[in-house]
Design an enzyme around this catalytic site. Sequence first.
Site, PDB file in Angstrom:
ATOM      1  N   VAL A  11      11.739 137.332  36.693  1.00 27.96           N
ATOM      2  CA  VAL A  11      11.884 138.596  37.462  1.00 27.96           C
ATOM      3  C   VAL A  11      13.440 138.908  37.515  1.00 27.96           C
ATOM      4  CG1 VAL A  11      11.931 139.132  40.026  1.00 27.96           C
ATOM      5  CG2 VAL A  11      10.230 137.872  38.956  1.00 27.96           C
ATOM      6  N   ARG A  49      22.782 127.975  33.749  1.00 24.98           N
ATOM      7  CA  ARG A  49      23.448 127.708  32.342  1.00 24.98           C
ATOM      8  C   ARG A  49      23.937 128.872  31.678  1.00 24.98           C
ATOM      9  NH1 ARG A  49      18.858 125.422  29.531  1.00 24.98           N
ATOM     10  NH2 ARG A  49      20.260 125.643  27.627  1.00 24.98           N
ATOM     11  N   GLY A  88       0.114 132.307  31.147  1.00 25.50           N
ATOM     12  CA  GLY A  88       1.234 132.202  31.841  1.00 25.50           C
ATOM     13  C   GLY A  88       1.089 132.717  33.338  1.00 25.50           C
ATOM     14  N   LYS A 140       3.351 132.964  52.090  1.00 24.53           N
ATOM     15  CA  LYS A 140       3.050 134.515  52.317  1.00 24.53           C
ATOM     16  C   LYS A 140       2.307 134.762  53.792  1.00 24.53           C
ATOM     17  CE  LYS A 140       3.117 134.962  47.160  1.00 24.53           C
ATOM     18  NZ  LYS A 140       2.302 135.168  46.070  1.00 24.53           N
TER      19      LYS A 140
END
Length: 432
Positions: free
Chosen positions: A15, A47, A185, A203
């Site tokens: 995102v 990182r 995915g 949610k």
Amino acid sequence: MPDSLRVALLGCGVVGTQVARLLTEQADELRQRVGARLDLVGVAVRRLDAPREGVDASLLTTDAEELVTRADVVVEVMGGIEPARGLLLRAIEHGASVVTANKALLAADGPSIYAAADERGVDVYFEAAVAGAIPIVRPVRESLAGDHVQRVLGIVNGTTNYVLDKMASEGLDLEQAVKEAQALGYAEADPTADVEGYDAAAKAAILASLAFHTRVSIDDVAREGITGVTADDVRWAESTGHVVKLLAIAERNDNDGSPGVQVRVHPALVPADHPLAGVRGAYNAVFVEAEAAGQLMFYGRGAGGAPTASAVLGDVVSAARHRVLGGRGPVESSYADLPVLAPEAAVTRFQIRLEVVDRPGVLAQVATTLARHAVSIEAVRQVSTVDDPASTAHLLITTHVATEGALRATVAAVSELDVVKDVVSVLRVEGS
């Protein structure tokens, strides 16, 4: 009016990368919408050496604490409770408005973020925290602010919807469908948050808080995932004109004269003619019932980098406009302060599937047990088993509305009957 605003980004995963890309590619159009240029001044990462295609490496930093102190708008897409909470509070302390997609944080401790923002006079936006690109937070938070929301019923987890859809359309078992979702995915390597209902529960807590002007945390949500749903359950559902969906349900319960809020997440049978039954694949949909507006449905992609980034950018534009033109976005509304009711108080219909001895009088014994616990039968279907048709049968019992507590007591009593070999499944019936 300022000529530019500084935007800091916390997190650069799927995102975050899309948010950074859109801020850069759509810079001119965003400037026209906001009235000032949006300058991405830094991207906080864990990182520096990880590949991040399309993100200017000079913007990357591991010092998130410092980054949030020099921004006008801070966008948080890193997830988790800490360090996200500490970073957002630090950003607010330094006068930044914040945009977050962090459902876990808001469901666990949203009030601390809202209170800090209110004291500092800055905005908190979180459209992307629920159902990705679907605009549901803003309609419930603002468009329906003058109405009385009675119920919110939603498919808010795309992974479980994909899994259940594959089980229904292709006859896969749960494990096979989860593996397929992982390969595409849609599911993480560890799918626990999805299949056990934690994601949907977070949610649900956010939606309930907005809809009923009452603070609801994830700990208030009765939660049951889909790990107990079998391919057999899905086939039986189809035979009775239903589809199995993992639903997030938030409703106002006034049955006993004392208003309260009921919030739950669980697999449910949805009638095939209900709008939610047609939500396929990894899509999400939220069905809202309000006193004046009636029934509303919001549908679209509930996850993914680009859809979620779209919701994030919408919030960035709103927060940035207020920085340029003045004014504030909506603040937390918890004036109703309704009690959150225990799970046993939930009222719905149930479908109970039993494996019983196939002989006269069995149904009468089961019906008597249900009646003793104030659970009445709406319909019964009996089917002899294929393996042993002479001695065993399946009873499929659909009840009239009853409380969760009464149902649990009933199932416990039925399971003790000598004529009942097994309570195969118990599913709620919603949306009818």
